[in-house]
Design an enzyme around this catalytic site. Structure first.
Site, PDB file in Angstrom:
ATOM      1  N   GLU A  48       0.834  -1.090   0.064  1.00 17.22           N
ATOM      2  CA  GLU A  48       0.052  -0.172   0.167  1.00 17.22           C
ATOM      3  C   GLU A  48       0.834   1.115   0.061  1.00 17.22           C
ATOM      4  O   GLU A  48       0.629   2.126  -0.682  1.00 17.22           O
ATOM      5  CB  GLU A  48      -0.944   0.020   1.255  1.00 17.22           C
ATOM      6  CG  GLU A  48      -2.260  -0.822   1.089  1.00 17.22           C
ATOM      7  CD  GLU A  48      -2.917  -0.800  -0.170  1.00 17.22           C
ATOM      8  OE1 GLU A  48      -2.943   0.258  -0.622  1.00 17.22           O
ATOM      9  OE2 GLU A  48      -3.505  -1.849  -0.559  1.00 17.22           O
ATOM     10  N   TYR A  85       8.441  10.412  -3.579  1.00 14.81           N
ATOM     11  CA  TYR A  85       7.727  10.722  -2.250  1.00 14.81           C
ATOM     12  C   TYR A  85       8.651  10.244  -1.115  1.00 14.81           C
ATOM     13  O   TYR A  85       8.141   9.072  -0.434  1.00 14.81           O
ATOM     14  CB  TYR A  85       6.290  10.314  -2.198  1.00 14.81           C
ATOM     15  CG  TYR A  85       5.676  10.967  -3.188  1.00 14.81           C
ATOM     16  CD1 TYR A  85       4.775  12.075  -3.008  1.00 14.81           C
ATOM     17  CD2 TYR A  85       5.087  10.226  -4.318  1.00 14.81           C
ATOM     18  CE1 TYR A  85       4.184  12.818  -3.935  1.00 14.81           C
ATOM     19  CE2 TYR A  85       4.808  11.005  -5.533  1.00 14.81           C
ATOM     20  CZ  TYR A  85       4.056  12.138  -5.259  1.00 14.81           C
ATOM     21  OH  TYR A  85       3.443  12.786  -6.399  1.00 14.81           O
ATOM     22  N   CYS A 144     -13.757   1.424 -14.215  1.00  9.49           N
ATOM     23  CA  CYS A 144     -14.149   2.711 -13.856  1.00  9.49           C
ATOM     24  C   CYS A 144     -13.078   3.953 -14.098  1.00  9.49           C
ATOM     25  O   CYS A 144     -12.677   4.617 -13.220  1.00  9.49           O
ATOM     26  CB  CYS A 144     -14.813   2.802 -12.707  1.00  9.49           C
ATOM     27  SG  CYS A 144     -15.999   4.501 -12.652  1.00  9.49           S
TER      28      CYS A 144
HETATM   29  S1  SF4 Z   1     -21.622   2.449 -14.552  1.00  7.97           S
HETATM   30 FE1  SF4 Z   1     -20.602   4.061 -13.112  1.00  7.97          FE
HETATM   31  S2  SF4 Z   1     -19.228   3.018 -11.915  1.00  7.97           S
HETATM   32 FE2  SF4 Z   1     -19.466   1.614 -13.562  1.00  7.97          FE
HETATM   33  S3  SF4 Z   1     -17.718   2.102 -14.965  1.00  7.97           S
HETATM   34 FE3  SF4 Z   1     -19.597   3.222 -15.537  1.00  7.97          FE
HETATM   35  S4  SF4 Z   1     -19.217   5.278 -14.574  1.00  7.97           S
HETATM   36 FE4  SF4 Z   1     -17.982   3.704 -13.389  1.00  7.97          FE
END
Ligand code: SF4
Length: 345
Positions: A46, A91, A199
Site C-alpha cells: 500500500e 515521495y 471505472c
Molecule cells: S457504470 Fe458507473 S461505476 Fe460503472 S464504470 Fe460506468 S461510471 Fe463507473
C-alpha cells in the site's frame, strides 16, 4: 435507488470472478482454503503503490520483501540502505516513515504488525486510507476504504456534485453508506479493482461494470464528468543549478539534509531552488563549470528546471563518489544522464 445489499453482492461476485491477482493479495478461493493475508506485506504494497502504477511498484515490493522478510528485519536495517532501495519510487518521506514505523512495531508492538484500524492510525506514516485497507484485508474490519480510484467510482455512482478536494468529506460519507461487515477485505479490494480497471478516468467501460444498474452518472450519460474537481492553479516553476563533478566513471554525490524535499537521499550538489532564475556564480565548489544540460522534473507541487553544469577532477577525494546513478532519486538520475558531454578540467 441504491440497494446496498444487491450492490455488494454484485461487486463481490465480479471480484470473485475477475478481481486482479497481485503478489501480496490473498484471493477469495485461497482465503477460503485458510490462507491469511500478511499485514507487513500488505502495508508495504500500500505504501509503495501510492502515487504510482502497480507495475512500477511491484519490483520494489519484491526487493524489499526478499531483503527484509519481516518487519523486524526492516526495523533493524540501516536507514541509508532503505532509502537507496527506494530511489526511483518518489515521495521519499514515505521511505523514512517506513523505517520509523517498522521501529515502532518492533519496539512497541513486539514485532507483530497491528491489524486494527485504531492502532494502525497511531503508527508513523499510516493515514486513514492505509489503516482502513490493512484492517479490512487482514482483520475483516468493516472499514471505509477510500483512495483516488474509489473516489471516482463513488462520485459517479451517486453523481456527487461537490467539487473535490473540499467535497471529499461528503464523498467519504457516501462511500461509508455502502460499508457492511460481510467480507470487508474482499469488498474493499473489489472497489479498488473496479476503479483501477473498469471505472477509468477518461473511458470507463460501463457496459461490463457490475454497478452499472445503480450508477446515476452512467444513467445520465455523464460518467466522465465525475469526480468534479476545483480548477487547479497552474503548477509553479522553480529554478536551480545541479553540479556534476566527474572523476573517470565516478560522480560526486552528497546526502541531502533530512528536512525538506528528497530529505536523506543521495544526490549531486545543487543550488537552492528559487522562484526566479538566478546566475550560478554561487557554485558550491571552485571549478571551471561548463553548462552541459538542462533537466525538467515535475514534483507534486511544482515543476523544477535545473541547468546542469559539469566539470572533471583527476583524483577521487574522501567525499562520497558513486559509480551507478540508478540508486539516485529520479530527478538526479535525469541530471546525470543529461551530463553526457565530457568537460575540461
Ligand atoms: S457504470 Fe458507473 S461505476 Fe460503472 S464504470 Fe460506468 S461510471 Fe463507473
Amino acid at each position: 435507488m441504491h440497494n446496498v445489499f444487491d450492490m455488494r453482492a454484485a461487486i463481490l461476485r465480479w471480484y470473485d470472478d475477475q478481481g486482479r491477482t497481485l503478489p501480496w493479495r490473498v484471493r477469495p478461493e485461497d482465503r477460503a482454503a485458510g490462507v491469511v493475508p500478511e499485514p507487513y506485506a500488505i502495508w508495504l504494497s500500500e505504501v509503495m503503490s501510492q502515487q504510482t502504477t502497480l507495475a512500477h511498484a511491484t519490483p520494489y515490493w519484491t526487493a524489499y520483501l526478499s531483503t527484509f522478510p519481516t518487519v523486524i528485519d526492516l526495523a533493524d536495517a540501516d536507514r541509508e540502505v532503505i532509502l537507496s532501495m527506494w530511489a526511483g519510487l518518489g515521495y521519499y518521506a514515505r521511505a523514512r516513515n517506513l523505517h520509523k514505523c517498522a521501529g515502532v512495531v518492533r519496539d512497541e508492538h513486539g514485532g507483530v504488525f497491528p491489524t486494527d484500524e485504531k492502532t494502525l492510525l497511531t503508527l508513523p506514516g499510516i493515514g486513514p486510507y492505509t489503516a482502513a485497507t490493512i484492517a479490512a484485508i487482514c482483520a475483516e474490519e468493516a472499514t471505509n476504504i477510500v483512495d483516488g480510484n474509489v473516489e471516482r467510482v463513488i462520485s459517479r455512482i451517486f453523481a456527487y456534485d461537490d467539487p473535490l478536494p473540499k467535497g471529499r468529506k461528503g464523498l467519504r460519507e457516501l462511500a461509508g453508506t455502502l460499508v457492511r461487515d460481510d467480507r470487508p477485505g474482499d469488498y474493499g479490494q473489489a472497489l479498488m479493482d473496479l476503479g483501477a480497471t473498469i471505472c477509468s478516468p477518461k473511458s470507463p467501460t460501463c457496459l461490463i461494470c457490475p454497478w452499472q444498474t445503480w450508477c446515476v452518472a452512467h444513467a445520465a450519460g455523464e460518467s466522465v464528468k465525475y469526480p468534479i474537481k476545483t480548477k487547479k492553479k497552474p503548477t509553479p516553476v522553480r529554478y536551480g543549478y545541479a553540479y556534476v563533478l566527474r572523476c573517470g566513471d565516478q560522480i560526486l554525490v552528497e546526502r541531502r539534509p533530512d528536512k525538506g524535499l528528497l530529505g536523506g537521499m543521495l544526490g549531486v550538489p545543487t543550488s537552492a531552488w528559487g522562484e526566479k532564475p538566478t546566475d550560478h556564480s554561487a557554485a558550491p565548489m571552485k571549478r571551471n563549470w561548463e553548462k552541459i544540460g538542462e533537466v525538467v522534473h515535475v514534483f507534486t507541487h511544482f515543476e523544477l528546471r535545473l541547468d546542469v553544469f559539469g566539470a572533471e577532477k583527476d583524483q577521487i577525494d574522501d567525499r562520497m563518489w558513486m559509480f551507478d546513478p540508478s540508486g539516485l532519486p529520479t530527478v538526479f538520475s535525469k541530471v546525470v544522464k543529461s551530463a553526457h558531454k565530457k568537460t575540461g578540467p
